[in-house]
Design a protein around this motif. Structure first.
Motif, PDB file in Angstrom:
ATOM      1  N   GLN A  51      -6.073  19.411   5.906  1.00  0.00           N
ATOM      2  CA  GLN A  51      -4.776  18.910   6.353  1.00  0.00           C
ATOM      3  C   GLN A  51      -4.905  17.526   6.972  1.00  0.00           C
ATOM      4  OE1 GLN A  51      -3.197  21.887   8.976  1.00  0.00           O
ATOM      5  NE2 GLN A  51      -2.566  23.238   7.311  1.00  0.00           N
ATOM      6  N   LEU A  52      -5.947  17.330   7.788  1.00  0.00           N
ATOM      7  CA  LEU A  52      -6.176  16.011   8.389  1.00  0.00           C
ATOM      8  C   LEU A  52      -6.462  14.968   7.320  1.00  0.00           C
ATOM      9  CD1 LEU A  52      -8.277  16.821  11.566  1.00  0.00           C
ATOM     10  CD2 LEU A  52      -5.997  15.830  11.473  1.00  0.00           C
ATOM     11  N   GLN A  53      -7.266  15.318   6.342  1.00  0.00           N
ATOM     12  CA  GLN A  53      -7.597  14.382   5.266  1.00  0.00           C
ATOM     13  C   GLN A  53      -6.336  13.999   4.498  1.00  0.00           C
ATOM     14  OE1 GLN A  53     -10.487  12.946   4.740  1.00  0.00           O
ATOM     15  NE2 GLN A  53      -9.687  11.784   3.011  1.00  0.00           N
ATOM     16  N   ALA A  54      -5.494  14.953   4.223  1.00  0.00           N
ATOM     17  CA  ALA A  54      -4.239  14.656   3.518  1.00  0.00           C
ATOM     18  C   ALA A  54      -3.352  13.755   4.364  1.00  0.00           C
ATOM     19  CB  ALA A  54      -3.510  15.951   3.177  1.00  0.00           C
ATOM     20  N   ALA A  55      -3.299  13.998   5.668  1.00  0.00           N
ATOM     21  CA  ALA A  55      -2.491  13.154   6.558  1.00  0.00           C
ATOM     22  C   ALA A  55      -3.047  11.736   6.597  1.00  0.00           C
ATOM     23  CB  ALA A  55      -2.456  13.753   7.958  1.00  0.00           C
ATOM     24  N   PHE A  56      -4.366  11.587   6.679  1.00  0.00           N
ATOM     25  CA  PHE A  56      -4.970  10.250   6.686  1.00  0.00           C
ATOM     26  C   PHE A  56      -4.691   9.505   5.388  1.00  0.00           C
ATOM     27  CE2 PHE A  56      -8.254  11.876   9.882  1.00  0.00           C
ATOM     28  CZ  PHE A  56      -7.557  11.340  10.956  1.00  0.00           C
ATOM     29  N   GLU A  57      -4.753  10.216   4.265  1.00  0.00           N
ATOM     30  CA  GLU A  57      -4.459   9.575   2.982  1.00  0.00           C
ATOM     31  C   GLU A  57      -3.011   9.098   2.915  1.00  0.00           C
ATOM     32  OE1 GLU A  57      -5.548  12.469   0.071  1.00  0.00           O
ATOM     33  OE2 GLU A  57      -7.705  12.187   0.389  1.00  0.00           O
ATOM     34  N   LYS A  58      -2.096   9.889   3.436  1.00  0.00           N
ATOM     35  CA  LYS A  58      -0.690   9.482   3.463  1.00  0.00           C
ATOM     36  C   LYS A  58      -0.499   8.258   4.341  1.00  0.00           C
ATOM     37  CE  LYS A  58       1.382  14.010   2.641  1.00  0.00           C
ATOM     38  NZ  LYS A  58       2.186  15.094   3.229  1.00  0.00           N
ATOM     39  N   ILE A  59      -1.164   8.239   5.502  1.00  0.00           N
ATOM     40  CA  ILE A  59      -1.053   7.104   6.417  1.00  0.00           C
ATOM     41  C   ILE A  59      -1.597   5.841   5.761  1.00  0.00           C
ATOM     42  CG2 ILE A  59      -1.938   6.146   8.586  1.00  0.00           C
ATOM     43  CD1 ILE A  59      -1.740   9.021   9.722  1.00  0.00           C
ATOM     44  N   GLU A  60      -2.752   5.951   5.120  1.00  0.00           N
ATOM     45  CA  GLU A  60      -3.334   4.788   4.443  1.00  0.00           C
ATOM     46  C   GLU A  60      -2.422   4.273   3.331  1.00  0.00           C
ATOM     47  OE1 GLU A  60      -7.240   5.715   3.048  1.00  0.00           O
ATOM     48  OE2 GLU A  60      -8.007   6.115   5.061  1.00  0.00           O
ATOM     49  N   ARG A  61      -1.842   5.181   2.569  1.00  0.00           N
ATOM     50  CA  ARG A  61      -0.940   4.780   1.492  1.00  0.00           C
ATOM     51  C   ARG A  61       0.293   4.087   2.056  1.00  0.00           C
ATOM     52  NH1 ARG A  61       3.455   7.067  -0.398  1.00  0.00           N
ATOM     53  NH2 ARG A  61       3.029   9.032   0.658  1.00  0.00           N
ATOM     54  N   LEU A  62       0.860   4.641   3.134  1.00  0.00           N
ATOM     55  CA  LEU A  62       2.037   4.032   3.744  1.00  0.00           C
ATOM     56  C   LEU A  62       1.716   2.661   4.330  1.00  0.00           C
ATOM     57  CD1 LEU A  62       3.658   7.113   5.492  1.00  0.00           C
ATOM     58  CD2 LEU A  62       4.546   5.851   3.531  1.00  0.00           C
ATOM     59  N   GLN A  63       0.534   2.518   4.922  1.00  0.00           N
ATOM     60  CA  GLN A  63       0.143   1.224   5.468  1.00  0.00           C
ATOM     61  C   GLN A  63      -0.002   0.192   4.360  1.00  0.00           C
ATOM     62  OE1 GLN A  63      -3.386   2.168   7.700  1.00  0.00           O
ATOM     63  NE2 GLN A  63      -2.248   2.380   9.623  1.00  0.00           N
ATOM     64  N   SER A  64      -0.623   0.579   3.261  1.00  0.00           N
ATOM     65  CA  SER A  64      -0.790  -0.389   2.166  1.00  0.00           C
ATOM     66  C   SER A  64       0.560  -0.750   1.554  1.00  0.00           C
ATOM     67  CB  SER A  64      -1.730   0.171   1.098  1.00  0.00           C
ATOM     68  OG  SER A  64      -1.165   1.307   0.485  1.00  0.00           O
ATOM     69  N   GLU A  65       1.477   0.208   1.449  1.00  0.00           N
ATOM     70  CA  GLU A  65       2.805  -0.101   0.940  1.00  0.00           C
ATOM     71  C   GLU A  65       3.558  -1.018   1.898  1.00  0.00           C
ATOM     72  OE1 GLU A  65       4.754   3.610   0.176  1.00  0.00           O
ATOM     73  OE2 GLU A  65       3.492   4.068  -1.563  1.00  0.00           O
ATOM     74  N   MET A  66       3.399  -0.792   3.196  1.00  0.00           N
ATOM     75  CA  MET A  66       4.061  -1.634   4.183  1.00  0.00           C
ATOM     76  C   MET A  66       3.537  -3.064   4.119  1.00  0.00           C
ATOM     77  SD  MET A  66       4.422  -1.063   8.307  1.00  0.00           S
ATOM     78  CE  MET A  66       4.663   0.671   8.055  1.00  0.00           C
ATOM     79  N   ILE A  67       2.229  -3.209   3.975  1.00  0.00           N
ATOM     80  CA  ILE A  67       1.639  -4.544   3.854  1.00  0.00           C
ATOM     81  C   ILE A  67       2.144  -5.230   2.595  1.00  0.00           C
ATOM     82  CG2 ILE A  67      -0.538  -5.760   3.441  1.00  0.00           C
ATOM     83  CD1 ILE A  67      -1.854  -3.675   5.317  1.00  0.00           C
ATOM     84  N   HIS A  68       2.246  -4.491   1.507  1.00  0.00           N
ATOM     85  CA  HIS A  68       2.754  -5.048   0.255  1.00  0.00           C
ATOM     86  C   HIS A  68       4.201  -5.530   0.429  1.00  0.00           C
ATOM     87  CE1 HIS A  68       3.517  -5.619  -3.986  1.00  0.00           C
ATOM     88  NE2 HIS A  68       4.559  -4.800  -3.888  1.00  0.00           N
ATOM     89  N   VAL A  69       5.034  -4.729   1.088  1.00  0.00           N
ATOM     90  CA  VAL A  69       6.432  -5.112   1.298  1.00  0.00           C
ATOM     91  C   VAL A  69       6.524  -6.341   2.190  1.00  0.00           C
ATOM     92  CG1 VAL A  69       8.587  -4.362   2.402  1.00  0.00           C
ATOM     93  CG2 VAL A  69       7.363  -2.813   0.879  1.00  0.00           C
TER      94      VAL A  69
END
Length: 83
Positions: A51-69
């Motif tokens: 569950q923690l690994q899945a949460a970290f992956e979601k956070i990383e994906r959201l951060q990269s999308e935010m940086i892209h935007v």
């Protein structure tokens, strides 16, 4: 007349109760039922790690999308300033 209506209501109630028992079975001893469903191979710690690994992956994906935007917005702002 009242008895007929009462019997009809009683019959409908019985039918609905039986249908409810079929669709939503009542469990007296939920702990034993939950333990029976749970696989003995699943460890609580490994489940938490997943569950923690899945949460970290979601956070990383959201951060990269935010940086892209943010980069896209900066490029658009620079383009509009240069015009």
């Amino acid at each position: 007349m009242r008895k007929v209506i009462f019997r009809i209501r009683e019959l409908v109630w019985w039918f609905v109760a039986e249908l409810e028992d079929i669709l939503y079975p009542y469990i007296d001893d939920y702990d034993n039922y939950a333990d029976a469903l749970r696989s003995p191979e699943i460890d609580d710690i490994s489940e938490l790690r997943d569950q923690l690994q899945a949460a970290f992956e979601k956070i990383e994906r959201l951060q990269s999308e935010m940086i892209h935007v943010q980069n896209t917005q900066r490029r658009q702002a620079n383009v509009s300033k240069s015009k």
